[in-house]
Design a protein around this motif. Structure first.
Motif, PDB file in Angstrom:
ATOM      1  N   LYS A  96       5.068   6.415  -1.015  1.00  0.00           N
ATOM      2  CA  LYS A  96       5.668   7.062   0.428  1.00  0.00           C
ATOM      3  C   LYS A  96       7.244   7.108   0.250  1.00  0.00           C
ATOM      4  O   LYS A  96       7.645   8.272   0.965  1.00  0.00           O
ATOM      5  N   ARG A 115       0.732  -1.053   0.067  1.00  0.00           N
ATOM      6  CA  ARG A 115       0.103   0.015  -0.030  1.00  0.00           C
ATOM      7  C   ARG A 115       0.771   1.215  -0.127  1.00  0.00           C
ATOM      8  O   ARG A 115       0.667   2.108  -0.648  1.00  0.00           O
ATOM      9  N   GLN A 116       1.929   1.304   0.749  1.00  0.00           N
ATOM     10  CA  GLN A 116       2.679   2.507   0.803  1.00  0.00           C
ATOM     11  C   GLN A 116       3.556   2.550  -0.423  1.00  0.00           C
ATOM     12  O   GLN A 116       3.905   3.651  -0.894  1.00  0.00           O
ATOM     13  N   ARG A 117       4.045   1.387  -1.273  1.00  0.00           N
ATOM     14  CA  ARG A 117       4.553   1.592  -2.486  1.00  0.00           C
ATOM     15  C   ARG A 117       3.775   2.027  -3.475  1.00  0.00           C
ATOM     16  O   ARG A 117       4.158   3.143  -4.125  1.00  0.00           O
ATOM     17  N   ILE A 142       7.837  10.553  -1.199  1.00  0.00           N
ATOM     18  CA  ILE A 142       7.510  11.670   0.039  1.00  0.00           C
ATOM     19  C   ILE A 142       8.593  11.656   0.893  1.00  0.00           C
ATOM     20  O   ILE A 142       9.028  12.673   1.545  1.00  0.00           O
ATOM     21  N   ASP A 143       9.284  10.559   1.395  1.00  0.00           N
ATOM     22  CA  ASP A 143      10.279  10.506   2.252  1.00  0.00           C
ATOM     23  C   ASP A 143      11.525  11.173   1.714  1.00  0.00           C
ATOM     24  O   ASP A 143      12.271  11.930   2.513  1.00  0.00           O
TER      25      ASP A 143
END
Length: 287
Positions: free
Chosen positions: A275, A269-271, A278-279
């Motif tokens: 994410k 989901r983060q991929r 954004i980091d």
């Protein structure tokens, strides 16, 4: 090359490019991540998923502009956008085209149903006159700021007046300036096979799972001469089925593990939502 030019080339190639529908930015990201070449912003999907209502004219211009803008920010693929009837008469169509072009549409679809429209695979449809629809298409062509924006004309006349009348309308819409033609809800495999022989403009064929049109393979539709093969709500129907499966387990067992057969892993989901990028930005701009 602009996404609009890319879309025109895809349609003109008549190789049955497979286009799934997206109903929000995340569904568009999933489609792009899986390697599809274009995305259809589905009015039925937006109506179902954002409003929780059937595809019966409840979506307005504001809803489809908002979702188009969000999807354009999320992906770089060509976007075909469902604008229903154009939300009014020819003057309203002009406004709708300008709004959707600014939101990032590469193609805007207009249909000839009488408002309030309904899903093309529902009963009880009615269509406006061919002359009125021709005026809407001309208004759309005049309204676009760039020739890279394509106008797609859909007719629902097959259900009301039959196959031949639908072909005649589609031909008139092409003459009025439509770049892509969409004859909705053909009812026999023979009609699906024969349609491209009657029309010179690129054609879209809508494969509705559970709808009125017999399902043909994408390879078959490419052989028949269709430019685009649309699965407008396959992602929506898959998402609903997935939610129902996962939540049924949660309801019955009172807990839910990270089972990839039921839920996407947290890391996946983060991929998908970027994410890591954004980091990186946080690190780049940190004081």
């Amino acid at each position: 090359m602009s996404t609009g030019k890319t879309l025109r080339e895809l349609a003109n190639a008549r190789r049955g490019v497979l286009v799934p529908g997206a109903f929000n930015a995340l569904s568009a990201k999933v489609i792009a991540d899986l390697g599809f070449e274009a995305i259809y912003v589905t009015g039925a999907g937006v109506t179902n998923m954002q409003l929780g209502l059937p595809d019966m004219g409840f979506m307005g211009l504001a809803e489809i502009v908002e979702q188009t803008s969000r999807i354009r920010d999320a992906v770089d693929l060509p976007l075909l956008v469902d604008a229903d009837t154009g939300f009014g008469n020819a003057v309203n169509v002009r406004h709708s085209i300008r709004q959707l072009e600014r939101a990032g549409a590469d193609c805007v679809q207009l249909e000839d149903q009488l408002s309030p429209k309904r899903c093309g695979h529902f009963n009880g449809k009615a269509v406006i006159s061919c002359e009125e629809m021709v005026g809407k298409i001309k208004a759309a062509v005049d309204a676009r700021q760039s020739e890279d924006l394509l106008i797609m004309a859909r007719t629902d006349a097959r259900a009301i007046d039959g196959f031949d009348a639908a072909v005649d309308r589609a031909a008139a819409y092409a003459e009025a300036g439509a770049d892509i033609l969409f004859v909705e809800a053909l009812e026999t495999a023979d009609e699906v096979r024969r349609l491209p022989a009657f029309l010179s403009a690129p054609l879209l064929m809508n494969m509705v799972i559970g709808g009125k049109t017999p399902i043909a393979t994408t390879g078959e539709l490419a052989e028949f001469g269709y430019g685009i093969v649309l699965y407008a709500n396959a992602a929506l129907q898959g998402a609903v089925a997935g939610m129902q499966r996962a939540l049924t387990v949660l309801r019955d067992e009172r807990h839910l593990n990270e089972d990839p057969a039921l839920v996407a892993p947290f890391a996946e989901r983060q991929r998908l939502v970027g994410k890591a990028f954004i980091d990186e930005l946080e690190t780049q701009y940190s004081v």
